[in-house]
Write an enzyme that holds these catalytic residues in place. Structure first.
Site, mmCIF file in Angstrom:
data_model
loop_
_atom_site.group_PDB
_atom_site.id
_atom_site.type_symbol
_atom_site.label_atom_id
_atom_site.label_comp_id
_atom_site.label_asym_id
_atom_site.label_seq_id
_atom_site.Cartn_x
_atom_site.Cartn_y
_atom_site.Cartn_z
ATOM 1 N N GLY A 1 0.743 -1.042 0.014
ATOM 2 C CA GLY A 1 -0.102 0.114 0.094
ATOM 3 C C GLY A 1 0.919 1.249 0.036
ATOM 4 C CB SER B 1 16.067 10.396 1.208
ATOM 5 O OG SER B 1 17.164 10.034 2.250
ATOM 6 C CB VAL C 1 17.562 9.323 -5.766
ATOM 7 C CG1 VAL C 1 18.640 9.677 -6.977
ATOM 8 C CG2 VAL C 1 16.684 8.106 -6.266
ATOM 9 C CB SER D 1 4.074 -8.801 -6.828
ATOM 10 O OG SER D 1 4.532 -10.016 -7.718
ATOM 11 C CG ASP E 1 3.046 -6.487 7.488
ATOM 12 O OD1 ASP E 1 2.754 -5.568 6.459
ATOM 13 O OD2 ASP E 1 2.045 -7.215 8.091
ATOM 14 C CB THR F 1 2.510 0.543 6.003
ATOM 15 O OG1 THR F 1 1.315 0.554 6.205
ATOM 16 C CG2 THR F 1 3.520 0.279 7.132
ATOM 17 C CB ILE F 2 -1.203 5.120 6.221
ATOM 18 C CG1 ILE F 2 -2.144 3.877 5.649
ATOM 19 C CG2 ILE F 2 -0.971 6.005 4.780
ATOM 20 C CD1 ILE F 2 -3.591 4.581 5.600
ATOM 21 C CG ASP F 3 -2.371 -0.112 8.105
ATOM 22 O OD1 ASP F 3 -2.878 0.848 7.540
ATOM 23 O OD2 ASP F 3 -2.220 -1.251 7.527
ATOM 24 N N GLY G 1 -6.775 0.578 8.460
ATOM 25 C CA GLY G 1 -6.062 -0.310 9.536
ATOM 26 C C GLY G 1 -6.560 -1.607 9.710
ATOM 27 N NE ARG G 2 -4.273 -5.025 5.006
ATOM 28 C CZ ARG G 2 -3.677 -5.118 3.961
ATOM 29 N NH1 ARG G 2 -4.439 -5.712 3.061
ATOM 30 N NH2 ARG G 2 -2.588 -4.937 3.539
ATOM 31 C CB SER H 1 -23.757 15.295 17.795
ATOM 32 O OG SER H 1 -22.679 16.065 17.931
ATOM 33 C CG HIS I 1 -8.099 3.761 -1.023
ATOM 34 N ND1 HIS I 1 -9.284 2.633 -0.688
ATOM 35 C CD2 HIS I 1 -7.033 2.586 -1.122
ATOM 36 C CE1 HIS I 1 -8.828 1.604 -0.799
ATOM 37 N NE2 HIS I 1 -7.588 1.432 -1.142
ATOM 38 C CD GLN J 1 -8.546 6.809 6.654
ATOM 39 O OE1 GLN J 1 -8.084 6.336 7.640
ATOM 40 N NE2 GLN J 1 -9.234 5.932 5.750
HETATM 41 N N1 LIG Z 1 5.370 -14.493 1.905
HETATM 42 C C1 LIG Z 1 5.821 -13.614 1.083
HETATM 43 N N2 LIG Z 1 6.589 -14.317 0.052
HETATM 44 C C2 LIG Z 1 6.979 -13.587 -1.069
HETATM 45 N N3 LIG Z 1 6.654 -12.063 -1.311
HETATM 46 C C3 LIG Z 1 5.514 -11.803 -0.441
HETATM 47 C C4 LIG Z 1 5.316 -12.721 0.853
HETATM 48 N N4 LIG Z 1 4.325 -11.680 1.453
HETATM 49 C C5 LIG Z 1 4.185 -10.423 0.735
HETATM 50 N N5 LIG Z 1 5.125 -10.480 -0.396
HETATM 51 C C6 LIG Z 1 5.277 -9.412 -1.517
HETATM 52 O O1 LIG Z 1 5.341 -8.012 -0.865
HETATM 53 C C7 LIG Z 1 4.261 -7.395 -1.409
HETATM 54 C C8 LIG Z 1 3.534 -6.331 -0.503
HETATM 55 O O2 LIG Z 1 2.948 -7.043 0.544
HETATM 56 P P1 LIG Z 1 1.684 -6.426 1.196
HETATM 57 O O3 LIG Z 1 1.185 -6.956 2.320
HETATM 58 O O4 LIG Z 1 0.728 -6.244 0.133
HETATM 59 O O5 LIG Z 1 1.811 -4.946 1.535
HETATM 60 P P2 LIG Z 1 2.948 -4.394 2.487
HETATM 61 O O6 LIG Z 1 4.114 -4.139 2.140
HETATM 62 O O7 LIG Z 1 2.226 -2.847 2.784
HETATM 63 O O8 LIG Z 1 2.476 -4.914 4.053
HETATM 64 C C9 LIG Z 1 2.982 -8.497 -1.893
HETATM 65 O O9 LIG Z 1 2.145 -8.224 -2.793
HETATM 66 C C10 LIG Z 1 4.070 -9.628 -2.402
HETATM 67 O O10 LIG Z 1 4.509 -9.376 -3.617
HETATM 68 O O1 LIG Z 2 -5.551 -0.367 -1.416
HETATM 69 P P1 LIG Z 2 -5.789 -1.923 -1.021
HETATM 70 O O2 LIG Z 2 -5.085 -2.721 -1.668
HETATM 71 O O3 LIG Z 2 -7.340 -2.070 -1.030
HETATM 72 O O4 LIG Z 2 -5.462 -2.073 0.501
HETATM 73 C C1 LIG Z 2 -6.162 -1.502 1.637
HETATM 74 C C2 LIG Z 2 -5.110 -1.563 2.939
HETATM 75 O O5 LIG Z 2 -4.036 -1.197 2.874
HETATM 76 C C3 LIG Z 2 -3.605 -0.116 3.759
HETATM 77 O O6 LIG Z 2 -4.318 1.234 3.468
HETATM 78 C C4 LIG Z 2 -2.415 -0.374 4.278
HETATM 79 O O7 LIG Z 2 -1.752 -1.691 4.554
HETATM 80 P P2 LIG Z 2 -0.511 -2.155 4.005
HETATM 81 O O8 LIG Z 2 0.731 -0.675 4.100
HETATM 82 O O9 LIG Z 2 0.064 -3.332 4.718
HETATM 83 O O10 LIG Z 2 -0.543 -2.301 2.433
HETATM 84 C C5 LIG Z 2 -4.574 -0.804 4.904
HETATM 85 O O11 LIG Z 2 -4.922 0.201 6.153
HETATM 86 C C6 LIG Z 2 -5.651 -1.208 4.344
HETATM 87 O O12 LIG Z 2 -6.519 -2.188 4.845
HETATM 88 MG MG LIG Z 3 0.944 -4.717 5.512
#
Ligand SMILES: Nc1ncnc2c1ncn2[C@@H]1O[C@H](COP(=O)(O)OP(=O)(O)O)[C@@H](O)[C@H]1O
Ligand SMILES: O=P(O)(O)OC[C@H]1O[C@](O)(COP(=O)(O)O)[C@@H](O)[C@@H]1O
Ligand SMILES: [Mg+2]
Length: 327
Positions: free
Chosen positions: A14, A25, A27, A76, A106, A129-131, A174-175, A219, A257, A259
Protein backbone atom coordinates in the site's frame (compact mmCIF):
# COMPACT_ATOMS: atom_id res chain seq x y z
CA UNK A 1 35.20 -5.71 1.21
CA UNK A 2 34.15 -4.79 -2.34
CA UNK A 3 32.29 -1.47 -2.50
CA UNK A 4 28.73 -1.66 -3.81
CA UNK A 5 28.45 0.26 -7.11
CA UNK A 6 24.75 0.07 -7.91
CA UNK A 7 21.71 0.16 -5.62
CA UNK A 8 18.04 -0.26 -6.60
CA UNK A 9 15.07 1.27 -4.80
CA UNK A 10 11.40 0.31 -4.97
CA UNK A 11 8.09 1.11 -3.29
CA UNK A 12 5.84 -1.88 -2.56
CA UNK A 13 2.49 -2.73 -0.96
CA UNK A 14 0.00 0.00 0.00
CA UNK A 15 1.41 3.41 -0.90
CA UNK A 16 1.96 6.01 1.81
CA UNK A 17 2.66 9.75 1.88
CA UNK A 18 6.40 10.24 2.32
CA UNK A 19 7.41 7.44 -0.06
CA UNK A 20 8.54 10.02 -2.63
CA UNK A 21 10.59 11.83 -0.02
CA UNK A 22 12.24 8.48 0.83
CA UNK A 23 12.98 7.72 -2.84
CA UNK A 24 14.52 11.19 -3.15
CA UNK A 25 16.66 10.59 -0.10
CA UNK A 26 17.93 7.20 -1.30
CA UNK A 27 18.74 8.63 -4.75
CA UNK A 28 20.50 11.70 -3.38
CA UNK A 29 22.48 9.66 -0.83
CA UNK A 30 23.61 7.36 -3.66
CA UNK A 31 24.69 10.40 -5.68
CA UNK A 32 26.51 11.80 -2.65
CA UNK A 33 28.44 8.56 -2.16
CA UNK A 34 28.97 8.17 -5.94
CA UNK A 35 26.93 5.01 -6.27
CA UNK A 36 24.57 4.44 -9.24
CA UNK A 37 20.89 4.25 -8.41
CA UNK A 38 18.10 2.45 -10.25
CA UNK A 39 14.39 2.82 -9.60
CA UNK A 40 12.21 -0.29 -9.87
CA UNK A 41 8.65 0.41 -11.00
CA UNK A 42 5.60 -1.22 -9.33
CA UNK A 43 7.46 -3.00 -6.51
CA UNK A 44 8.13 -6.71 -6.99
CA UNK A 45 5.90 -6.72 -10.08
CA UNK A 46 8.33 -4.41 -11.89
CA UNK A 47 11.31 -6.33 -10.51
CA UNK A 48 10.00 -9.54 -12.11
CA UNK A 49 9.50 -7.70 -15.42
CA UNK A 50 12.80 -5.77 -15.30
CA UNK A 51 10.93 -2.46 -15.41
CA UNK A 52 13.79 -0.22 -14.24
CA UNK A 53 14.87 3.41 -14.61
CA UNK A 54 18.25 5.05 -13.94
CA UNK A 55 17.83 7.74 -11.28
CA UNK A 56 20.20 10.66 -10.80
CA UNK A 57 20.11 13.41 -8.19
CA UNK A 58 18.12 15.55 -10.66
CA UNK A 59 15.53 12.83 -11.36
CA UNK A 60 14.03 13.45 -7.93
CA UNK A 61 13.64 17.24 -8.07
CA UNK A 62 10.36 18.59 -6.68
CA UNK A 63 8.96 15.33 -5.31
CA UNK A 64 9.55 15.80 -1.55
CA UNK A 65 6.10 17.37 -1.23
CA UNK A 66 4.20 14.90 -3.44
CA UNK A 67 1.88 12.16 -2.20
CA UNK A 68 1.83 8.69 -3.79
CA UNK A 69 5.02 7.30 -5.30
CA UNK A 70 6.68 8.23 -8.61
CA UNK A 71 7.89 4.62 -8.85
CA UNK A 72 4.30 3.37 -8.40
CA UNK A 73 3.44 0.44 -6.14
CA UNK A 74 1.85 -2.98 -6.46
CA UNK A 75 0.95 -6.16 -4.63
CA UNK A 76 2.62 -8.97 -6.63
CA UNK A 77 1.25 -12.52 -6.52
CA UNK A 78 4.10 -13.82 -8.71
CA UNK A 79 6.81 -12.75 -6.27
CA UNK A 80 5.29 -15.19 -3.78
CA UNK A 81 6.43 -18.01 -6.11
CA UNK A 82 9.98 -19.38 -6.53
CA UNK A 83 9.73 -18.91 -10.30
CA UNK A 84 8.77 -15.25 -9.89
CA UNK A 85 11.69 -14.59 -7.55
CA UNK A 86 14.09 -16.36 -9.95
CA UNK A 87 13.02 -13.95 -12.74
CA UNK A 88 13.52 -11.04 -10.35
CA UNK A 89 17.06 -12.16 -9.53
CA UNK A 90 17.95 -12.53 -13.22
CA UNK A 91 16.95 -8.91 -13.91
CA UNK A 92 19.02 -7.66 -10.99
CA UNK A 93 22.07 -9.61 -12.23
CA UNK A 94 21.63 -8.47 -15.85
CA UNK A 95 21.61 -4.87 -14.68
CA UNK A 96 24.59 -5.25 -12.30
CA UNK A 97 22.46 -4.23 -9.34
CA UNK A 98 24.16 -5.32 -6.11
CA UNK A 99 21.73 -4.26 -3.38
CA UNK A 100 18.15 -3.11 -2.92
CA UNK A 101 16.21 -0.71 -0.70
CA UNK A 102 12.58 -1.79 -0.24
CA UNK A 103 10.17 0.89 0.94
CA UNK A 104 7.03 -0.91 2.11
CA UNK A 105 5.20 -2.70 4.88
CA UNK A 106 5.37 -6.08 6.60
CA UNK A 107 4.41 -8.00 3.44
CA UNK A 108 7.15 -6.34 1.39
CA UNK A 109 9.67 -7.10 4.11
CA UNK A 110 8.60 -10.75 4.24
CA UNK A 111 9.26 -10.96 0.50
CA UNK A 112 12.66 -9.27 0.96
CA UNK A 113 13.73 -11.73 3.67
CA UNK A 114 12.73 -14.75 1.56
CA UNK A 115 14.56 -13.29 -1.45
CA UNK A 116 17.68 -12.70 0.63
CA UNK A 117 17.57 -16.26 1.99
CA UNK A 118 17.36 -17.66 -1.55
CA UNK A 119 19.88 -15.43 -3.34
CA UNK A 120 21.96 -13.83 -0.55
CA UNK A 121 20.97 -10.52 -2.12
CA UNK A 122 21.59 -7.50 0.19
CA UNK A 123 18.36 -5.74 1.20
CA UNK A 124 17.46 -2.90 3.55
CA UNK A 125 13.85 -2.02 4.42
CA UNK A 126 12.34 1.41 4.98
CA UNK A 127 8.98 1.14 6.78
CA UNK A 128 6.36 2.83 4.59
CA UNK A 129 2.72 2.18 5.47
CA UNK A 130 0.00 4.37 6.93
CA UNK A 131 -0.93 1.56 9.35
CA UNK A 132 2.15 1.97 11.61
CA UNK A 133 1.99 -1.77 12.31
CA UNK A 134 5.73 -2.50 12.19
CA UNK A 135 7.93 -3.41 15.11
CA UNK A 136 11.29 -1.62 15.36
CA UNK A 137 10.10 1.92 14.69
CA UNK A 138 7.75 4.22 16.54
CA UNK A 139 6.63 5.72 13.23
CA UNK A 140 6.27 4.33 9.72
CA UNK A 141 6.30 6.70 6.74
CA UNK A 142 2.85 8.06 5.99
CA UNK A 143 1.35 7.37 9.39
CA UNK A 144 1.62 10.96 10.64
CA UNK A 145 0.14 12.36 7.42
CA UNK A 146 -2.69 9.81 7.45
CA UNK A 147 -3.52 10.75 11.05
CA UNK A 148 -3.75 14.42 10.13
CA UNK A 149 -5.93 13.62 7.12
CA UNK A 150 -8.25 11.48 9.24
CA UNK A 151 -8.54 14.11 11.98
CA UNK A 152 -9.32 16.83 9.44
CA UNK A 153 -12.04 14.65 7.90
CA UNK A 154 -13.55 13.74 11.29
CA UNK A 155 -13.58 17.43 12.29
CA UNK A 156 -15.75 18.09 9.24
CA UNK A 157 -18.06 15.20 10.07
CA UNK A 158 -18.37 16.61 13.58
CA UNK A 159 -19.77 19.88 12.16
CA UNK A 160 -22.64 18.16 10.38
CA UNK A 161 -23.13 15.60 13.19
CA UNK A 162 -23.60 18.43 15.63
CA UNK A 163 -25.99 20.42 13.38
CA UNK A 164 -28.29 17.40 13.02
CA UNK A 165 -27.85 15.87 16.49
CA UNK A 166 -26.60 12.68 14.87
CA UNK A 167 -24.40 9.76 15.79
CA UNK A 168 -21.69 9.03 13.19
CA UNK A 169 -19.70 5.85 12.80
CA UNK A 170 -16.48 6.79 11.01
CA UNK A 171 -14.37 3.97 9.59
CA UNK A 172 -10.65 4.62 9.29
CA UNK A 173 -7.98 2.38 7.72
CA UNK A 174 -6.02 -0.26 9.62
CA UNK A 175 -6.57 -3.85 8.56
CA UNK A 176 -4.91 -5.35 11.61
CA UNK A 177 -3.85 -2.27 13.52
CA UNK A 178 -5.69 0.33 15.57
CA UNK A 179 -3.02 3.05 15.55
CA UNK A 180 -4.88 5.35 13.16
CA UNK A 181 -8.22 4.77 14.90
CA UNK A 182 -6.89 5.33 18.41
CA UNK A 183 -4.77 8.38 17.69
CA UNK A 184 -7.14 10.05 15.23
CA UNK A 185 -10.01 9.18 17.59
CA UNK A 186 -8.35 10.88 20.56
CA UNK A 187 -7.20 13.78 18.37
CA UNK A 188 -10.69 14.35 16.96
CA UNK A 189 -12.43 13.86 20.31
CA UNK A 190 -14.36 10.69 19.44
CA UNK A 191 -16.79 9.34 22.04
CA UNK A 192 -15.82 5.72 21.38
CA UNK A 193 -12.94 4.08 19.53
CA UNK A 194 -13.10 0.48 18.27
CA UNK A 195 -9.79 -1.18 17.34
CA UNK A 196 -8.57 -4.65 16.28
CA UNK A 197 -6.30 -5.10 19.30
CA UNK A 198 -8.98 -4.84 22.02
CA UNK A 199 -12.51 -6.12 22.17
CA UNK A 200 -14.19 -3.43 24.21
CA UNK A 201 -17.57 -5.10 23.79
CA UNK A 202 -20.70 -3.86 22.08
CA UNK A 203 -22.61 -3.67 25.37
CA UNK A 204 -20.04 -1.22 26.66
CA UNK A 205 -20.52 0.93 23.58
CA UNK A 206 -24.29 1.00 24.09
CA UNK A 207 -23.85 1.95 27.75
CA UNK A 208 -21.44 4.69 26.81
CA UNK A 209 -23.81 6.10 24.19
CA UNK A 210 -26.71 6.01 26.65
CA UNK A 211 -24.59 7.86 29.17
CA UNK A 212 -23.63 10.46 26.55
CA UNK A 213 -27.31 11.17 25.95
CA UNK A 214 -28.11 11.32 29.69
CA UNK A 215 -25.29 13.77 30.33
CA UNK A 216 -26.39 16.13 27.59
CA UNK A 217 -24.41 15.23 24.48
CA UNK A 218 -26.56 15.73 21.41
CA UNK A 219 -24.19 14.30 18.82
CA UNK A 220 -21.49 11.64 18.93
CA UNK A 221 -18.67 10.23 16.87
CA UNK A 222 -17.50 6.63 17.07
CA UNK A 223 -14.23 5.90 15.25
CA UNK A 224 -13.90 2.31 14.02
CA UNK A 225 -10.77 0.68 12.58
CA UNK A 226 -11.37 -1.48 9.49
CA UNK A 227 -10.28 -4.59 11.36
CA UNK A 228 -12.30 -3.95 14.55
CA UNK A 229 -12.30 -6.89 16.99
CA UNK A 230 -16.09 -6.91 17.45
CA UNK A 231 -16.19 -8.64 14.05
CA UNK A 232 -18.94 -6.32 12.85
CA UNK A 233 -18.29 -3.95 9.99
CA UNK A 234 -19.19 -0.32 10.36
CA UNK A 235 -22.63 -0.72 8.73
CA UNK A 236 -23.51 -3.64 10.99
CA UNK A 237 -22.42 -1.59 14.00
CA UNK A 238 -24.68 1.27 12.91
CA UNK A 239 -27.59 -1.12 12.47
CA UNK A 240 -26.93 -2.66 15.89
CA UNK A 241 -27.12 0.75 17.55
CA UNK A 242 -30.23 1.77 15.59
CA UNK A 243 -31.96 -1.42 16.77
CA UNK A 244 -30.92 -1.02 20.39
CA UNK A 245 -31.04 2.75 20.77
CA UNK A 246 -33.81 3.97 18.42
CA UNK A 247 -33.50 7.49 19.83
CA UNK A 248 -30.24 7.86 17.87
CA UNK A 249 -30.20 9.11 14.26
CA UNK A 250 -27.21 7.15 12.92
CA UNK A 251 -25.02 7.72 9.85
CA UNK A 252 -21.89 6.00 8.53
CA UNK A 253 -18.86 7.53 6.86
CA UNK A 254 -16.00 5.43 5.47
CA UNK A 255 -12.90 7.56 4.96
CA UNK A 256 -11.13 4.96 2.79
CA UNK A 257 -8.26 5.67 0.45
CA UNK A 258 -8.27 9.43 0.94
CA UNK A 259 -6.18 8.55 4.02
CA UNK A 260 -3.41 7.19 1.78
CA UNK A 261 -3.06 10.31 -0.38
CA UNK A 262 -2.02 13.91 -0.04
CA UNK A 263 1.13 15.88 0.53
CA UNK A 264 3.25 14.37 3.33
CA UNK A 265 3.47 16.19 6.67
CA UNK A 266 6.76 17.82 7.64
CA UNK A 267 7.30 14.97 10.10
CA UNK A 268 7.02 12.34 7.35
CA UNK A 269 9.32 14.29 5.01
CA UNK A 270 12.02 14.62 7.66
CA UNK A 271 11.66 10.98 8.69
CA UNK A 272 11.86 9.84 5.04
CA UNK A 273 15.00 11.92 4.48
CA UNK A 274 16.70 10.45 7.55
CA UNK A 275 15.73 6.84 6.83
CA UNK A 276 16.75 7.05 3.16
CA UNK A 277 20.26 8.23 3.98
CA UNK A 278 20.67 5.59 6.67
CA UNK A 279 19.54 2.78 4.36
CA UNK A 280 22.24 3.65 1.78
CA UNK A 281 24.91 4.05 4.47
CA UNK A 282 24.10 0.62 5.90
CA UNK A 283 24.42 -1.03 2.49
CA UNK A 284 27.72 0.73 1.82
CA UNK A 285 28.87 -0.49 5.22
CA UNK A 286 28.26 -4.08 4.04
CA UNK A 287 25.11 -4.60 6.13
CA UNK A 288 21.96 -6.36 5.01
CA UNK A 289 18.58 -7.67 6.21
CA UNK A 290 18.00 -4.61 8.37
CA UNK A 291 15.08 -2.24 8.62
CA UNK A 292 15.78 1.38 9.46
CA UNK A 293 13.45 3.05 11.92
CA UNK A 294 12.97 5.69 14.56
CA UNK A 295 13.21 5.29 18.35
CA UNK A 296 13.46 8.17 20.83
CA UNK A 297 14.03 10.40 17.80
CA UNK A 298 17.20 8.46 16.88
CA UNK A 299 17.54 6.56 13.62
CA UNK A 300 18.08 2.91 14.48
CA UNK A 301 18.15 -0.41 12.65
CA UNK A 302 16.43 -3.70 13.51
CA UNK A 303 16.74 -7.05 11.77
CA UNK A 304 13.95 -7.26 9.20
CA UNK A 305 12.92 -10.67 10.49
CA UNK A 306 12.39 -9.19 13.94
CA UNK A 307 10.54 -6.18 12.50
CA UNK A 308 8.04 -8.53 10.84
CA UNK A 309 7.64 -10.94 13.75
CA UNK A 310 7.84 -8.43 16.58
CA UNK A 311 4.17 -7.48 16.26
CA UNK A 312 2.85 -4.23 17.64
CA UNK A 313 1.23 -3.22 20.85
CA UNK A 314 -1.30 -0.53 21.39
CA UNK A 315 -0.61 2.29 23.81
CA UNK A 316 -2.62 1.44 26.96
CA UNK A 317 -2.13 4.92 28.38
CA UNK A 318 -3.78 6.40 25.29
CA UNK A 319 -6.70 3.98 25.66
CA UNK A 320 -7.11 5.15 29.24
CA UNK A 321 -6.97 8.81 28.17
CA UNK A 322 -9.61 8.13 25.54
CA UNK A 323 -11.79 6.52 28.22
CA UNK A 324 -11.44 9.47 30.58
CA UNK A 325 -12.22 11.92 27.76
CA UNK A 326 -15.63 10.33 27.22
CA UNK A 327 -16.74 11.48 30.70
N1 LIG B 1 5.36 -14.54 1.97
C1 LIG B 1 5.74 -13.78 0.94
N2 LIG B 1 6.60 -14.25 0.02
C2 LIG B 1 7.00 -13.52 -1.02
N3 LIG B 1 6.56 -12.25 -1.23
C3 LIG B 1 5.70 -11.73 -0.37
C4 LIG B 1 5.24 -12.44 0.79
N4 LIG B 1 4.40 -11.64 1.48
C5 LIG B 1 4.31 -10.49 0.78
N5 LIG B 1 5.10 -10.52 -0.31
C6 LIG B 1 5.24 -9.50 -1.36
O1 LIG B 1 5.17 -8.19 -0.84
C7 LIG B 1 4.11 -7.47 -1.49
C8 LIG B 1 3.57 -6.41 -0.60
O2 LIG B 1 2.96 -6.98 0.56
P1 LIG B 1 1.58 -6.42 1.14
O3 LIG B 1 1.24 -7.23 2.33
O4 LIG B 1 0.59 -6.36 0.03
O5 LIG B 1 1.88 -4.90 1.51
P2 LIG B 1 2.79 -4.24 2.64
O6 LIG B 1 4.21 -4.40 2.27
O7 LIG B 1 2.38 -2.80 2.59
O8 LIG B 1 2.43 -4.90 3.94
C9 LIG B 1 3.13 -8.58 -1.88
O9 LIG B 1 2.26 -8.17 -2.89
C10 LIG B 1 4.08 -9.68 -2.35
O10 LIG B 1 4.55 -9.43 -3.64
O1 LIG C 1 -5.55 -0.45 -1.25
P1 LIG C 1 -5.88 -1.86 -0.91
O2 LIG C 1 -5.05 -2.83 -1.67
O3 LIG C 1 -7.35 -2.10 -1.01
O4 LIG C 1 -5.49 -2.12 0.61
C1 LIG C 1 -6.12 -1.52 1.70
C2 LIG C 1 -5.24 -1.70 2.91
O5 LIG C 1 -4.01 -1.01 2.72
C3 LIG C 1 -3.74 -0.18 3.85
O6 LIG C 1 -4.15 1.13 3.54
C4 LIG C 1 -2.26 -0.18 4.14
O7 LIG C 1 -1.80 -1.47 4.42
P2 LIG C 1 -0.40 -1.97 3.88
O8 LIG C 1 0.56 -0.85 4.08
O9 LIG C 1 -0.04 -3.17 4.70
O10 LIG C 1 -0.54 -2.27 2.44
C5 LIG C 1 -4.62 -0.76 4.97
O11 LIG C 1 -4.93 0.18 5.97
C6 LIG C 1 -5.82 -1.18 4.19
O12 LIG C 1 -6.52 -2.19 4.84
MG1 LIG D 1 1.05 -4.66 5.55
Amino acid sequence: MKKIKKIAVMTSGGDAPGMNAAIRSVVRACAYYRVSCVGIYRGYEGLIEGDFIELTARSVNNIINKGGTILKSARSKEFRTKEGRAKAYEHLKENNIEAMVVIGGDGSFTGAVIFNEEYKFPVIGIPGTIDNDIFGTTHTLGYDTALNTAVEAIDKIRDTASSHNRLFFVEVMGRDAGFIALNAGVGAGAEEILIPEEDLGLERMLESLKKSRRTGKSSSIVVVAEGDKSGKNVYELAQYVEENLPEYDVRVSVLGHMQRGGSPSCFDRVLASRLGVKSVELLLDGQTNLMVGLKNNEVISTSIAEAIKGGHSINQELLRVSDIMTT
